[in-house]
Design a protein around this motif. Sequence first.
Motif, PDB file in Angstrom:
ATOM      1  N   ALA A 117       0.860  -1.176   0.000  1.00 22.77           N
ATOM      2  CA  ALA A 117       0.000   0.000   0.000  1.00 22.77           C
ATOM      3  C   ALA A 117       0.898   1.228   0.000  1.00 22.77           C
ATOM      4  O   ALA A 117       1.909   1.256   0.715  1.00 22.77           O
ATOM      5  N   HIS A 118       0.542   2.259  -0.789  1.00 17.90           N
ATOM      6  CA  HIS A 118       1.452   3.411  -0.853  1.00 17.90           C
ATOM      7  C   HIS A 118       0.716   4.702  -1.173  1.00 17.90           C
ATOM      8  O   HIS A 118      -0.386   4.702  -1.749  1.00 17.90           O
ATOM      9  N   ILE A 119       1.369   5.798  -0.798  1.00 21.59           N
ATOM     10  CA  ILE A 119       0.940   7.157  -1.114  1.00 21.59           C
ATOM     11  C   ILE A 119       2.190   7.958  -1.455  1.00 21.59           C
ATOM     12  O   ILE A 119       3.187   7.890  -0.728  1.00 21.59           O
ATOM     13  N   GLY A 120       2.140   8.715  -2.557  1.00 24.08           N
ATOM     14  CA  GLY A 120       3.266   9.587  -2.899  1.00 24.08           C
ATOM     15  C   GLY A 120       4.218   8.965  -3.890  1.00 24.08           C
ATOM     16  O   GLY A 120       3.850   8.072  -4.660  1.00 24.08           O
ATOM     17  N   ASP A 121       5.471   9.432  -3.870  1.00 18.45           N
ATOM     18  CA  ASP A 121       6.432   8.993  -4.887  1.00 18.45           C
ATOM     19  C   ASP A 121       7.546   8.114  -4.341  1.00 18.45           C
ATOM     20  O   ASP A 121       8.514   7.846  -5.056  1.00 18.45           O
ATOM     21  N   SER A 122       7.450   7.666  -3.081  1.00 23.02           N
ATOM     22  CA  SER A 122       8.322   6.578  -2.658  1.00 23.02           C
ATOM     23  C   SER A 122       7.840   5.305  -3.349  1.00 23.02           C
ATOM     24  O   SER A 122       6.646   5.144  -3.605  1.00 23.02           O
ATOM     25  N   TYR A 125       9.639  -2.076  -5.485  1.00 22.32           N
ATOM     26  CA  TYR A 125      10.053  -2.923  -6.596  1.00 22.32           C
ATOM     27  C   TYR A 125       9.973  -4.381  -6.150  1.00 22.32           C
ATOM     28  O   TYR A 125      10.206  -4.699  -4.975  1.00 22.32           O
ATOM     29  N   LEU A 126       9.689  -5.262  -7.096  1.00 26.08           N
ATOM     30  CA  LEU A 126       9.632  -6.695  -6.819  1.00 26.08           C
ATOM     31  C   LEU A 126      10.434  -7.451  -7.864  1.00 26.08           C
ATOM     32  O   LEU A 126      10.205  -7.275  -9.066  1.00 26.08           O
ATOM     33  N   ARG A 127      11.364  -8.277  -7.390  1.00 27.36           N
ATOM     34  CA  ARG A 127      12.019  -9.230  -8.279  1.00 27.36           C
ATOM     35  C   ARG A 127      11.384 -10.587  -8.026  1.00 27.36           C
ATOM     36  O   ARG A 127      11.601 -11.211  -6.996  1.00 27.36           O
ATOM     37  N   HIS A 128      10.561 -11.011  -8.980  1.00 25.52           N
ATOM     38  CA  HIS A 128       9.806 -12.256  -8.872  1.00 25.52           C
ATOM     39  C   HIS A 128      10.266 -13.208  -9.958  1.00 25.52           C
ATOM     40  O   HIS A 128      10.204 -12.877 -11.145  1.00 25.52           O
ATOM     41  N   GLU A 129      10.762 -14.359  -9.519  1.00 29.96           N
ATOM     42  CA  GLU A 129      11.268 -15.382 -10.436  1.00 29.96           C
ATOM     43  C   GLU A 129      12.264 -14.777 -11.423  1.00 29.96           C
ATOM     44  O   GLU A 129      12.244 -15.065 -12.623  1.00 29.96           O
ATOM     45  N   GLY A 130      13.124 -13.918 -10.903  1.00 30.48           N
ATOM     46  CA  GLY A 130      14.219 -13.356 -11.680  1.00 30.48           C
ATOM     47  C   GLY A 130      13.897 -12.128 -12.500  1.00 30.48           C
ATOM     48  O   GLY A 130      14.773 -11.573 -13.155  1.00 30.48           O
ATOM     49  N   VAL A 131      12.647 -11.680 -12.475  1.00 29.51           N
ATOM     50  CA  VAL A 131      12.239 -10.514 -13.265  1.00 29.51           C
ATOM     51  C   VAL A 131      11.914  -9.358 -12.325  1.00 29.51           C
ATOM     52  O   VAL A 131      11.065  -9.493 -11.439  1.00 29.51           O
ATOM     53  N   LEU A 132      12.584  -8.215 -12.532  1.00 25.91           N
ATOM     54  CA  LEU A 132      12.394  -7.047 -11.679  1.00 25.91           C
ATOM     55  C   LEU A 132      11.340  -6.113 -12.265  1.00 25.91           C
ATOM     56  O   LEU A 132      11.383  -5.778 -13.452  1.00 25.91           O
ATOM     57  N   THR A 133      10.394  -5.667 -11.419  1.00 27.05           N
ATOM     58  CA  THR A 133       9.315  -4.790 -11.844  1.00 27.05           C
ATOM     59  C   THR A 133       9.088  -3.712 -10.792  1.00 27.05           C
ATOM     60  O   THR A 133       9.114  -4.012  -9.587  1.00 27.05           O
ATOM     61  N   GLN A 134       8.884  -2.482 -11.224  1.00 29.21           N
ATOM     62  CA  GLN A 134       8.395  -1.455 -10.311  1.00 29.21           C
ATOM     63  C   GLN A 134       6.907  -1.696 -10.109  1.00 29.21           C
ATOM     64  O   GLN A 134       6.133  -1.704 -11.066  1.00 29.21           O
ATOM     65  N   ILE A 135       6.486  -1.901  -8.863  1.00 27.99           N
ATOM     66  CA  ILE A 135       5.110  -2.320  -8.616  1.00 27.99           C
ATOM     67  C   ILE A 135       4.248  -1.218  -7.999  1.00 27.99           C
ATOM     68  O   ILE A 135       3.078  -1.453  -7.692  1.00 27.99           O
ATOM     69  N   THR A 136       4.806  -0.038  -7.808  1.00 27.89           N
ATOM     70  CA  THR A 136       4.006   1.126  -7.428  1.00 27.89           C
ATOM     71  C   THR A 136       4.112   2.171  -8.528  1.00 27.89           C
ATOM     72  O   THR A 136       5.115   2.228  -9.244  1.00 27.89           O
ATOM     73  N   MET A 137       3.088   2.986  -8.656  1.00 25.94           N
ATOM     74  CA  MET A 137       3.128   4.114  -9.583  1.00 25.94           C
ATOM     75  C   MET A 137       3.149   5.407  -8.774  1.00 25.94           C
ATOM     76  O   MET A 137       2.301   5.606  -7.902  1.00 25.94           O
ATOM     77  N   ASP A 138       4.127   6.264  -9.072  1.00 28.47           N
ATOM     78  CA  ASP A 138       4.268   7.509  -8.334  1.00 28.47           C
ATOM     79  C   ASP A 138       3.001   8.346  -8.412  1.00 28.47           C
ATOM     80  O   ASP A 138       2.400   8.485  -9.488  1.00 28.47           O
ATOM     81  N   PRO A 186       9.639 -18.238  -2.950  1.00 25.40           N
ATOM     82  CA  PRO A 186      10.987 -18.393  -2.400  1.00 25.40           C
ATOM     83  C   PRO A 186      12.044 -17.900  -3.396  1.00 25.40           C
ATOM     84  O   PRO A 186      11.978 -18.212  -4.587  1.00 25.40           O
ATOM     85  N   GLY A 187      12.976 -17.102  -2.902  1.00 26.77           N
ATOM     86  CA  GLY A 187      13.994 -16.493  -3.755  1.00 26.77           C
ATOM     87  C   GLY A 187      13.632 -15.105  -4.249  1.00 26.77           C
ATOM     88  O   GLY A 187      14.492 -14.390  -4.770  1.00 26.77           O
ATOM     89  N   ASP A 188      12.366 -14.712  -4.090  1.00 31.20           N
ATOM     90  CA  ASP A 188      11.956 -13.368  -4.513  1.00 31.20           C
ATOM     91  C   ASP A 188      12.477 -12.313  -3.541  1.00 31.20           C
ATOM     92  O   ASP A 188      12.792 -12.599  -2.377  1.00 31.20           O
ATOM     93  N   LEU A 189      12.515 -11.074  -4.027  1.00 30.03           N
ATOM     94  CA  LEU A 189      13.013  -9.950  -3.229  1.00 30.03           C
ATOM     95  C   LEU A 189      12.152  -8.730  -3.490  1.00 30.03           C
ATOM     96  O   LEU A 189      11.864  -8.406  -4.647  1.00 30.03           O
ATOM     97  N   ALA A 190      11.714  -8.074  -2.418  1.00 31.74           N
ATOM     98  CA  ALA A 190      10.956  -6.821  -2.515  1.00 31.74           C
ATOM     99  C   ALA A 190      11.786  -5.698  -1.923  1.00 31.74           C
ATOM    100  O   ALA A 190      12.430  -5.877  -0.885  1.00 31.74           O
ATOM    101  N   LEU A 191      11.768  -4.558  -2.582  1.00 33.57           N
ATOM    102  CA  LEU A 191      12.545  -3.403  -2.135  1.00 33.57           C
ATOM    103  C   LEU A 191      11.676  -2.157  -2.205  1.00 33.57           C
ATOM    104  O   LEU A 191      11.006  -1.924  -3.211  1.00 33.57           O
TER     105      LEU A 191
END
Length: 245
Positions: A117-122, A125-138, A186-191
């Motif tokens: 859940a988010h508000i603003g421009d912070s 990102y999610l790297r899922h099964e080796g693919v990195l995606t920005q998952i929030t929209m500013d 398993p192995g995924d990373l969220a930032l």
Amino acid sequence: MRVDFETDVGAVRSSNQDSCDCGLFSQNSAWAIVCDGMGGANGGNVASAIAVETIREQILSGFNENLSKPNLKNLMINAINRANDEVHRISLEQPDLRGMGTTVVLMIATKGTLHVAHIGDSRAYLRHEGVLTQITMDHSYVQDLVNFGQITQAEARVHPKRNIITRVLGVHDQVRCDYAAWDFSPGDLALSCSDGLSNYIDEELLEQYMNQYEREEHALPRELIQFAVKCGGADNITVAVIRNG
């Protein structure tokens, strides 16, 4: 689950208006909060700190691993709304804090799902099964320009009005946050990060840093912050990471 965060004043600012915290509910469930405050010499510090503290209290008291996805979504949104109420109330009570506000990214990872859940421009990102995606929209002026096809993402990164955000926690008596849920294997990373990092880095380079530093404890947030400082460090920089396994 493993969690980690680091925050830094950067190379230019005299104070750090970012606030962050993260932790584990259990070995299988984790949370992270990133806030980037704004509003004068003291307002940003106060707004982001109040938001992190309020959201943390709400999720720690309300979370359990048996919550359904709709109930967990409600917990997160209610926690953010409670933080909005608290920041707004204090801003009205103290004239020197009038108009203060903050961005927020709240991530909770549990039972194979990453809830954001988010508000603003912070950002998150999610790297899922080796693919990195920005998952929030500013929620920002320049993101609106990108959405309407008037500028590119590369142009947005250096646009003179890139710091104008269109949705802020705490400035008004009500605020709307965006929420989404993603597979978290398993192995995924969220930032999640403040714009002190995202203004300097693209997804390709971020992925390189993830691949190089994710396994060394504390290394990924630290190295990303050092990168942003070397690029100019014009803003406070905060990075939080949740690793699945």
